[in-house]
Design a protein around this motif. Structure first.
Motif, short mmCIF file in Angstrom:
data_model
loop_
_atom_site.label_atom_id
_atom_site.label_comp_id
_atom_site.label_asym_id
_atom_site.label_seq_id
_atom_site.Cartn_x
_atom_site.Cartn_y
_atom_site.Cartn_z
N TYR A 112 -5.14 -1.43 -3.89
CA TYR A 112 -4.97 -1.27 -2.45
C TYR A 112 -5.58 -2.45 -1.70
O TYR A 112 -6.58 -3.03 -2.13
CB TYR A 112 -5.64 0.01 -1.95
N SER A 113 -4.98 -2.78 -0.57
CA SER A 113 -5.51 -3.87 0.25
C SER A 113 -6.83 -3.46 0.89
O SER A 113 -7.10 -2.27 1.08
CB SER A 113 -4.50 -4.25 1.34
N ASP A 114 -7.64 -4.44 1.21
CA ASP A 114 -8.92 -4.18 1.89
C ASP A 114 -8.68 -3.48 3.22
O ASP A 114 -9.45 -2.62 3.63
CB ASP A 114 -9.70 -5.47 2.10
N GLU A 115 -7.60 -3.86 3.89
CA GLU A 115 -7.25 -3.25 5.17
C GLU A 115 -7.01 -1.74 5.00
O GLU A 115 -7.51 -0.93 5.77
CB GLU A 115 -5.99 -3.92 5.73
N SER B 258 -11.27 5.41 5.09
CA SER B 258 -12.66 5.42 4.64
C SER B 258 -13.16 6.80 4.23
O SER B 258 -14.21 6.92 3.61
CB SER B 258 -13.57 4.82 5.69
N ASP B 259 -12.44 7.88 4.57
CA ASP B 259 -12.90 9.22 4.23
C ASP B 259 -12.59 9.59 2.77
O ASP B 259 -13.06 10.60 2.28
CB ASP B 259 -12.31 10.27 5.17
N ASP C 84 0.83 -1.21 0.00
CA ASP C 84 0.00 0.00 0.00
C ASP C 84 0.86 1.26 0.00
O ASP C 84 0.54 2.25 -0.65
CB ASP C 84 -0.95 0.01 1.20
N ILE D 39 -8.07 0.21 2.56
CA ILE D 39 -9.31 0.87 2.17
C ILE D 39 -10.20 1.10 3.38
O ILE D 39 -10.81 2.17 3.51
CB ILE D 39 -10.03 0.05 1.08
N SER D 40 -10.27 0.15 4.29
CA SER D 40 -11.11 0.31 5.47
C SER D 40 -10.54 1.35 6.44
O SER D 40 -11.28 2.05 7.11
CB SER D 40 -11.33 -1.02 6.19
N GLU D 41 -9.22 1.49 6.46
CA GLU D 41 -8.58 2.48 7.33
C GLU D 41 -8.75 3.90 6.80
O GLU D 41 -8.81 4.86 7.55
CB GLU D 41 -7.08 2.19 7.47
#
Length: 72
Positions: A60-63, A69-70, A5, A65-67
């Motif tokens: 990008y990793s799902d991790e 989120s804005d 990432d 993307i979730s971090e």
């Protein structure tokens, strides 16, 4: 953030810099952008980095993307 990432982000920043440099070179002149004789140079110089950013952003990793989120 995973190393992958981080590398993706660095590449995206590089492409953003290229877009800025191209814009600095050609400016805000809409006529220059749409000119039939050489506007394609400006358009191509801007569009390729945008395409690359889109392709990189999909990786990008799902991790990550979730971090982040804005950012849609």
């Amino acid at each position: 953030m995973k190393d992958k990432d981080k590398i993706l982000s660095q590449k995206i920043i590089k492409y953003c810099s290229q877009i800025q440099q191209t814009h600095d070179r050609f400016g805000d002149d809409e006529h220059e952008f749409y000119d039939d004789s050489c506007g394609f140079i400006y358009r191509n110089a801007i569009s390729m980095p945008i395409q690359q950013i889109g392709e990189l952003a999909k990786s990008y990793s799902d991790e990550f993307i979730s971090e982040i989120s804005d950012i849609p």
